[in-house]
Scaffold this active site. Structure first.
Site, PDB file in Angstrom:
ATOM      1  N   ASP A  46       1.067  -0.957  -0.011  1.00 50.98           N
ATOM      2  CA  ASP A  46      -0.070  -0.105  -0.008  1.00 50.98           C
ATOM      3  C   ASP A  46       0.670   0.967   0.276  1.00 50.98           C
ATOM      4  OD1 ASP A  46      -2.715   1.308   0.464  1.00 50.98           O
ATOM      5  OD2 ASP A  46      -1.166   2.061   1.927  1.00 50.98           O
ATOM      6  N   TYR A  51       3.429   9.265  -0.500  1.00 55.46           N
ATOM      7  CA  TYR A  51       4.460   9.139   0.310  1.00 55.46           C
ATOM      8  C   TYR A  51       5.128   9.493  -0.561  1.00 55.46           C
ATOM      9  CZ  TYR A  51      -0.190   6.706   2.643  1.00 55.46           C
ATOM     10  OH  TYR A  51      -0.592   6.036   3.030  1.00 55.46           O
ATOM     11  N   LYS A  76      -2.715   5.705  -4.440  1.00 54.49           N
ATOM     12  CA  LYS A  76      -4.005   6.419  -4.162  1.00 54.49           C
ATOM     13  C   LYS A  76      -3.715   8.063  -5.012  1.00 54.49           C
ATOM     14  CE  LYS A  76      -3.723   4.426  -0.040  1.00 54.49           C
ATOM     15  NZ  LYS A  76      -2.566   4.880   0.989  1.00 54.49           N
ATOM     16  N   HIS A 107      -7.273   8.867  -2.152  1.00 53.74           N
ATOM     17  CA  HIS A 107      -6.856   9.559  -1.123  1.00 53.74           C
ATOM     18  C   HIS A 107      -8.045   9.542   0.445  1.00 53.74           C
ATOM     19  CE1 HIS A 107      -2.292   9.095   0.907  1.00 53.74           C
ATOM     20  NE2 HIS A 107      -3.402   9.501   1.938  1.00 53.74           N
ATOM     21  N   ILE A 228      -2.772  -3.280   7.154  1.00 49.04           N
ATOM     22  CA  ILE A 228      -1.805  -2.949   6.209  1.00 49.04           C
ATOM     23  C   ILE A 228      -1.031  -2.239   7.120  1.00 49.04           C
ATOM     24  CG2 ILE A 228      -3.129  -3.057   3.793  1.00 49.04           C
ATOM     25  CD1 ILE A 228      -3.362   0.344   4.474  1.00 49.04           C
ATOM     26  N   SER A 231       6.234  -1.240   8.890  1.00 53.14           N
ATOM     27  CA  SER A 231       7.359  -1.442   9.838  1.00 53.14           C
ATOM     28  C   SER A 231       8.555  -0.940   8.691  1.00 53.14           C
ATOM     29  CB  SER A 231       7.381  -2.502  11.109  1.00 53.14           C
ATOM     30  OG  SER A 231       8.777  -2.814  12.020  1.00 53.14           O
ATOM     31  N   VAL A 232       9.551  -0.828   9.022  1.00 53.11           N
ATOM     32  CA  VAL A 232      10.901  -0.862   9.228  1.00 53.11           C
ATOM     33  C   VAL A 232      12.114  -1.321   9.322  1.00 53.11           C
ATOM     34  CG1 VAL A 232      10.527   1.929   7.365  1.00 53.11           C
ATOM     35  CG2 VAL A 232      11.885   1.464   9.476  1.00 53.11           C
ATOM     36  N   ASN A 240       4.672  -8.940  11.910  1.00 45.51           N
ATOM     37  CA  ASN A 240       3.877  -8.813  12.256  1.00 45.51           C
ATOM     38  C   ASN A 240       2.942  -9.480  11.209  1.00 45.51           C
ATOM     39  OD1 ASN A 240       3.979  -6.321  13.701  1.00 45.51           O
ATOM     40  ND2 ASN A 240       3.819  -5.269  12.230  1.00 45.51           N
TER      41      ASN A 240
HETATM   42  P1  NAD Z   1       0.367   1.788  12.252  1.00 51.87           P
HETATM   43  O1  NAD Z   1      -0.574   1.384  12.751  1.00 51.87           O
HETATM   44  O2  NAD Z   1       0.998   0.562  10.608  1.00 51.87           O
HETATM   45  O3  NAD Z   1       1.706   1.692  12.874  1.00 51.87           O
HETATM   46  C1  NAD Z   1       3.338   1.434  12.736  1.00 51.87           C
HETATM   47  C2  NAD Z   1       4.057   1.239  13.916  1.00 51.87           C
HETATM   48  O4  NAD Z   1       3.618   0.698  14.906  1.00 51.87           O
HETATM   49  C3  NAD Z   1       5.623   1.245  13.436  1.00 51.87           C
HETATM   50  O5  NAD Z   1       5.952   2.775  12.713  1.00 51.87           O
HETATM   51  C4  NAD Z   1       6.477   1.354  14.836  1.00 51.87           C
HETATM   52  O6  NAD Z   1       5.808   2.156  15.515  1.00 51.87           O
HETATM   53  C5  NAD Z   1       4.759   0.448  15.035  1.00 51.87           C
HETATM   54  N1  NAD Z   1       4.753  -1.694  14.500  1.00 51.87           N
HETATM   55  C6  NAD Z   1       4.397  -1.846  13.537  1.00 51.87           C
HETATM   56  N2  NAD Z   1       5.133  -3.027  13.738  1.00 51.87           N
HETATM   57  C7  NAD Z   1       5.456  -3.595  15.325  1.00 51.87           C
HETATM   58  C8  NAD Z   1       5.289  -4.692  15.921  1.00 51.87           C
HETATM   59  N3  NAD Z   1       5.977  -5.105  15.527  1.00 51.87           N
HETATM   60  N4  NAD Z   1       6.160  -4.187  17.626  1.00 51.87           N
HETATM   61  C9  NAD Z   1       5.759  -2.774  17.798  1.00 51.87           C
HETATM   62  N5  NAD Z   1       5.605  -1.769  17.242  1.00 51.87           N
HETATM   63  C10 NAD Z   1       4.839  -2.171  16.210  1.00 51.87           C
HETATM   64  O7  NAD Z   1       0.768   2.624  11.188  1.00 51.87           O
HETATM   65  P2  NAD Z   1       0.244   3.361  10.054  1.00 51.87           P
HETATM   66  O8  NAD Z   1       1.893   3.262   9.668  1.00 51.87           O
HETATM   67  O9  NAD Z   1       0.257   5.266  10.445  1.00 51.87           O
HETATM   68  O10 NAD Z   1      -0.498   2.912   8.649  1.00 51.87           O
HETATM   69  C11 NAD Z   1      -0.241   1.923   8.519  1.00 51.87           C
HETATM   70  C12 NAD Z   1      -0.449   1.644   6.472  1.00 51.87           C
HETATM   71  O11 NAD Z   1      -1.899   2.734   6.316  1.00 51.87           O
HETATM   72  C13 NAD Z   1       0.664   3.116   6.417  1.00 51.87           C
HETATM   73  O12 NAD Z   1       2.297   2.580   6.055  1.00 51.87           O
HETATM   74  C14 NAD Z   1      -0.434   3.471   5.120  1.00 51.87           C
HETATM   75  O13 NAD Z   1       0.032   2.439   3.787  1.00 51.87           O
HETATM   76  C15 NAD Z   1      -1.759   3.012   5.416  1.00 51.87           C
HETATM   77  N6  NAD Z   1      -2.588   4.353   5.833  1.00 51.87           N
HETATM   78  C16 NAD Z   1      -2.948   5.246   5.233  1.00 51.87           C
HETATM   79  C17 NAD Z   1      -3.931   6.500   5.587  1.00 51.87           C
HETATM   80  C18 NAD Z   1      -4.968   7.248   4.714  1.00 51.87           C
HETATM   81  O14 NAD Z   1      -5.114   8.255   5.065  1.00 51.87           O
HETATM   82  N7  NAD Z   1      -4.963   6.530   3.727  1.00 51.87           N
HETATM   83  C19 NAD Z   1      -3.108   7.408   6.596  1.00 51.87           C
HETATM   84  C20 NAD Z   1      -2.640   6.697   7.697  1.00 51.87           C
HETATM   85  C21 NAD Z   1      -2.147   5.705   6.750  1.00 51.87           C
END
Ligand code: NAD
Length: 276
Positions: A46, A51, A76, A107, A228, A231-232, A240
């Site tokens: 995604d 981005y 998007k 979006h 979705i 994590s990096v 996950n």
């Molecule tokens: P997320 O809820 O996936 O959280 C990611 C964060 O959680 C990481 O940066 C890390 O700090 C932590 N994390 C991840 N895996 C973990 C683990 N196993 N243990 C502990 N901590 C962990 O947050 P996100 O990135 O905001 O959302 C996921 C995806 O949703 C985005 O990358 C994007 O693709 C999408 N998104 C879309 C919109 C939209 O407006 N459509 C907005 C925000 C995000």
């Protein structure tokens, strides 16, 4: 290959229920993270114009050697592009290096600008031409979806919305189900801020030998959400995805759902006027 659940969308196309998000990941880092995700078995990616990492995602997809028909790529349409959908789509496709996109989303509806119905009609054309396998929306409230039902031909395959245990979106999920729209959860882990530290998640996880993040992802999957997480960190990317070998009991599902407080992390779609 790790067993993975899929969701069949309302146009018959299937997509992985668990994918990989790359918001706020710079281009080079996104390339590395997507490469790792693909190695671990993720097939849904995604991204978005906003981005600024579509090129990195594209490089990782090509280098992976994963056959194109196993991949499911979402990007998007950004808020400033509602009047230039075809050009914006072509630009995204050039950056991704793809001929056909799996899923294109609006979006944000940006209701104050009132261009999303026209944008949707332009996406319907690209879909009819076979350039996109499925079209959907993101951050649409009930009223925005109702306008599409009234003024356009195609019902979105899904709506990608903020959804995590503290913002469980029961009402919108029920509305989606009524209309054959799948629910995709963004920030499914609550951006890792606070949510994952709640003791109840550790307690449930302990019973299954799983982490709080795995419990939350499992909760999404069992609710029927497409999810979705981002994590990096290689170990977390792997963690996950290790969520297909356990199941939460109904009481555990209820305990996670009970965390809902309606706490938004992102903007309210009705008020969002940010043009980016
Ligand atoms: P997320 O809820 O996936 O959280 C990611 C964060 O959680 C990481 O940066 C890390 O700090 C932590 N994390 C991840 N895996 C973990 C683990 N196993 N243990 C502990 N901590 C962990 O947050 P996100 O990135 O905001 O959302 C996921 C995806 O949703 C985005 O990358 C994007 O693709 C999408 N998104 C879309 C919109 C939209 O407006 N459509 C907005 C925000 C995000």
């Amino acid at each position: 290959m790790v067993p993975m659940d899929t969701i069949t969308l309302n146009n018959g196309v299937t997509m992985p229920q668990l994918g990989f998000g790359v918001w706020q990941v710079p281009d080079d880092e996104a390339e590395k993270a997507v490469a790792i995700a693909l190695e671990h078995g993720y097939r849904g990616i995604d991204t978005a114009r906003l981005y600024y990492n579509e090129e990195g995602v594209g490089r990782a997809l090509r280098a992976s050697g994963v056959p194109r028909d196993e991949l499911f790529v979402t990007t998007k349409l950004w808020n400033t592009d509602h009047d230039r959908v075809r050009a914006a789509f072509d630009e995204s496709m050039a950056r991704l290096g793809l001929d056909v996109l799996d899923l294109y989303l609006i979006h944000w509806p940006v209701p104050s600008r009132d261009r999303y119905v026209g944008a949707w009609k332009a996406m319907e054309e690209l879909y009819a031409e076979g350039r996109i396998r499925a079209i959907g929306v993101s951050n649409f409230a009930k009223a925005h979806l109702e306008r599409l039902f009234q003024e356009t031909d195609i019902v979105p395959v899904l709506n990608q919305i903020e959804l995590h245990p503290q913002m469980a979106q029961a009402e919108l999920r029920a509305f989606h189900a009524e209309h054959g729209i799948a629910t995709e959860a963004w920030s499914p882990l609550g951006q890792g801020r606070g949510l994952l530290d709640l003791p109840i998640l550790a307690e449930i996880g302990k019973r299954h030998g799983k982490s709080p993040a795995q419990v939350v992802i499992r909760w999404h999957l069992q609710l029927g959400n497409i999810v979705i997480p981002k994590s990096v960190t290689p170990a977390r990317i792997a963690e996950n995805f290790e969520v297909f070998d356990f199941e939460l009991e109904p009481t555990e599902m209820d305990a996670v759902t009970a965390l809902d407080s309606g706490r938004r992390l992102g903007p309210d779609p009705d008020k969002m006027s940010w043009m980016g």
